[in-house]
Motif scaffolding. Structure first.
Motif, mmCIF file in Angstrom:
data_model
loop_
_atom_site.group_PDB
_atom_site.id
_atom_site.type_symbol
_atom_site.label_atom_id
_atom_site.label_comp_id
_atom_site.label_asym_id
_atom_site.label_seq_id
_atom_site.Cartn_x
_atom_site.Cartn_y
_atom_site.Cartn_z
ATOM 1 N N ILE A 20 42.373 65.344 155.059
ATOM 2 C CA ILE A 20 43.055 66.629 155.212
ATOM 3 C C ILE A 20 42.893 67.161 156.631
ATOM 4 N N MET A 21 41.711 66.975 157.224
ATOM 5 C CA MET A 21 41.502 67.433 158.594
ATOM 6 C C MET A 21 42.387 66.658 159.567
ATOM 7 N N CYS A 22 42.552 65.356 159.325
ATOM 8 C CA CYS A 22 43.458 64.566 160.170
ATOM 9 C C CYS A 22 44.898 65.046 160.016
ATOM 10 N N GLU A 23 45.287 65.347 158.788
ATOM 11 C CA GLU A 23 46.637 65.848 158.541
ATOM 12 C C GLU A 23 46.827 67.222 159.175
ATOM 13 N N ARG A 24 45.750 67.977 159.256
ATOM 14 C CA ARG A 24 45.820 69.302 159.883
ATOM 15 C C ARG A 24 46.150 69.163 161.370
ATOM 16 N N ILE A 25 45.536 68.169 162.011
ATOM 17 C CA ILE A 25 45.831 67.917 163.423
ATOM 18 C C ILE A 25 47.287 67.505 163.593
ATOM 19 N N ALA A 26 47.770 66.671 162.674
ATOM 20 C CA ALA A 26 49.173 66.246 162.735
ATOM 21 C C ALA A 26 50.110 67.437 162.562
ATOM 22 N N SER A 27 49.724 68.391 161.713
ATOM 23 C CA SER A 27 50.544 69.588 161.505
ATOM 24 C C SER A 27 50.646 70.408 162.781
ATOM 25 N N TYR A 28 49.576 70.404 163.570
ATOM 26 C CA TYR A 28 49.587 71.147 164.831
ATOM 27 C C TYR A 28 50.634 70.586 165.788
ATOM 28 N N LEU A 29 50.843 69.269 165.729
ATOM 29 C CA LEU A 29 51.777 68.619 166.643
ATOM 30 C C LEU A 29 53.228 68.777 166.209
ATOM 31 N N MET A 30 53.449 69.232 164.974
ATOM 32 C CA MET A 30 54.812 69.390 164.474
ATOM 33 C C MET A 30 55.435 70.676 165.000
ATOM 34 N N GLU A 86 45.983 80.644 153.771
ATOM 35 C CA GLU A 86 45.931 79.179 153.762
ATOM 36 C C GLU A 86 45.835 78.703 152.321
ATOM 37 N N SER A 87 46.640 77.698 152.004
ATOM 38 C CA SER A 87 46.615 77.064 150.689
ATOM 39 C C SER A 87 46.254 75.604 150.886
ATOM 40 N N CYS A 88 45.388 75.102 150.027
ATOM 41 C CA CYS A 88 44.928 73.731 150.186
ATOM 42 C C CYS A 88 44.702 73.098 148.819
ATOM 43 N N VAL A 89 45.160 71.855 148.663
ATOM 44 C CA VAL A 89 44.994 71.111 147.415
ATOM 45 C C VAL A 89 44.434 69.736 147.741
ATOM 46 N N ASP A 90 43.429 69.301 146.981
ATOM 47 C CA ASP A 90 42.968 67.921 147.085
ATOM 48 C C ASP A 90 42.571 67.432 145.701
ATOM 49 N N PRO A 133 44.894 72.841 136.323
ATOM 50 C CA PRO A 133 44.681 73.445 137.643
ATOM 51 C C PRO A 133 45.958 73.591 138.459
ATOM 52 N N GLN A 134 46.872 72.618 138.366
ATOM 53 C CA GLN A 134 48.100 72.693 139.157
ATOM 54 C C GLN A 134 48.959 73.880 138.742
ATOM 55 N N THR A 135 48.973 74.185 137.444
ATOM 56 C CA THR A 135 49.739 75.335 136.956
ATOM 57 C C THR A 135 49.179 76.634 137.520
ATOM 58 N N VAL A 136 47.855 76.744 137.525
ATOM 59 C CA VAL A 136 47.208 77.948 138.052
ATOM 60 C C VAL A 136 47.462 78.069 139.552
ATOM 61 N N PHE A 137 47.340 76.951 140.272
ATOM 62 C CA PHE A 137 47.574 76.968 141.719
ATOM 63 C C PHE A 137 49.009 77.377 142.039
ATOM 64 N N ASN A 138 49.973 76.805 141.334
ATOM 65 C CA ASN A 138 51.379 77.131 141.592
ATOM 66 C C ASN A 138 51.644 78.621 141.414
ATOM 67 N N PRO A 198 52.525 68.786 150.246
ATOM 68 C CA PRO A 198 53.369 69.989 150.290
ATOM 69 C C PRO A 198 52.635 71.277 149.931
ATOM 70 N N GLY A 199 51.605 71.191 149.083
ATOM 71 C CA GLY A 199 50.885 72.399 148.690
ATOM 72 C C GLY A 199 49.963 72.929 149.763
ATOM 73 N N ASN A 200 49.677 72.114 150.781
ATOM 74 C CA ASN A 200 48.775 72.525 151.853
ATOM 75 C C ASN A 200 49.578 73.142 152.989
ATOM 76 N N CYS A 201 49.335 74.400 153.269
ATOM 77 C CA CYS A 201 50.096 75.055 154.334
ATOM 78 C C CYS A 201 49.374 76.305 154.811
ATOM 79 N N ILE A 202 49.785 76.742 155.986
ATOM 80 C CA ILE A 202 49.331 78.010 156.555
ATOM 81 C C ILE A 202 50.545 78.925 156.618
#
Length: 297
Positions: free
Chosen positions: A47-57, A185-189, A126-131, A163-167
């Motif tokens: 997730i931290m690696c994906e976070r860096i990739a999100s910064y570059l988008m 911030e929303s985060c799912v793992d 859990p996914q229902t509650v998160f949504n 898709p569920g992970n976003c700022i």
């Protein structure tokens, strides 16, 4: 490896000082390895690696420094939120009250801060509650601080892989201060999910040092109660597929929801006077969530 890729084996040894027994609600999650197992550690790194990739988008924030500021701020916001529940060596709390399964604690990182938290069980995946908690259209049903006001997303930094992970940054709360925004911030793992938000000044959209911005985040942590895994294991041990199927269908498990709020108080005498306030916030939030999800009170 023959296919040109590399295989890395990483072994970590962690010493845990187990002073207190594991709470009954979390025994299945802890003892199954879901909470602190290798999969959780690797997912966190991913997730931290994906976070860096999100910064570059590309995003609606024109300034790279502004985007970096926002991402650093949300990371600190989530850390602050988790410390408000558990505490740490650098962020200690003093318990003021434990009433009706709600714990209220005091800290002095930058003034007097009260934190109230509780854990409830919900008979839903859990996914229902998160949504539900992550749906901006239903924020008034899950966040009592919104006072029933609608919010509008003005910034969205997405994670392509999850898709569920976003700022997000929202306009809302109708505080009368046009410079006030809501940072979330929303985060799912694989082990669970969280939705954490905090009122912030509009200066976060510019190139400012996020370390000087004071944060009082509130939010939710959602995990599985671990019962579904137990049922599957029991069914498998029986050697009877029908028993396993029946067991899974009749008791598929639910979710453990942690709710936490923080508020600032001005002086020591007001601490105990503020305890009923944060208790009330927690109770009302739990009631609204259960009502919206059609769960028994």
């Amino acid at each position: 490896m023959p296919n040109g890729k590399s295989k890395v084996t990483w072994i970590e040894h962690v010493e845990v000082e187990d002073r207190n027994p594991v709470h009954m609600l979390y025994r299945n999650v802890i003892y199954s390895g879901v909470a602190f197992g290798a999969e959780k550690w690797l997912t966190t790194l991913q997730i931290m690696c994906e976070r860096i990739a999100s910064y570059l988008m590309d995003s609606v924030i024109p300034s790279p420094d502004g985007k970096r500021t926002m991402m650093k701020l949300t990371q600190r916001m989530v850390t602050n939120f988790c410390e408000s529940i558990n505490g740490s060596a650098s962020h200690r709390w003093t318990t003021l009250s434990t009433l009706n399964e709600i714990t209220v604690r005091k800290s002095q990182p930058n003034g007097e801060v009260l934190s109230a938290s509780t854990i409830i069980w919900l008979p839903l995946p859990p996914q229902t509650v998160f949504n539900f908690l992550n749906d901006e259209r239903k924020r008034s049903q899950s966040n009592v601080l919104s006072n029933g006001n609608d919010v509008q997303e003005v910034v969205h930094i997405a994670n392509v892989s999850r898709p569920g992970n976003c700022i997000s940054v929202f306009n809302g709360f109708s505080t009368g201060n046009n410079n006030m925004l809501i940072l979330q911030e929303s985060c799912v793992d694989s082990s669970g999910s969280l939705v954490v938000s905090c009122p912030v000044d509009s200066s976060i959209m510019s190139e400012v040092d996020p370390s000087y911005i004071q944060l009082l985040p509130s939010g939710f942590i959602i995990t599985s109660d671990g019962k579904q895994n137990d049922n599957n294991i029991q069914g498998g041990n029986s050697g009877n597929d029908d028993v396993a199927s029946t067991s899974s269908n009749t008791n598929i498990g639910g979710s453990l929801l942690t709710v936490a709020f923080q508020i600032m108080v001005n002086s020591l005498p007001s601490n105990m006077e503020s305890v009923p306030v944060v208790n009330g916030l927690i109770c009302k939030t739990v009631e609204q969530i259960k009502a919206a999800l059609n769960c028994p009170m």
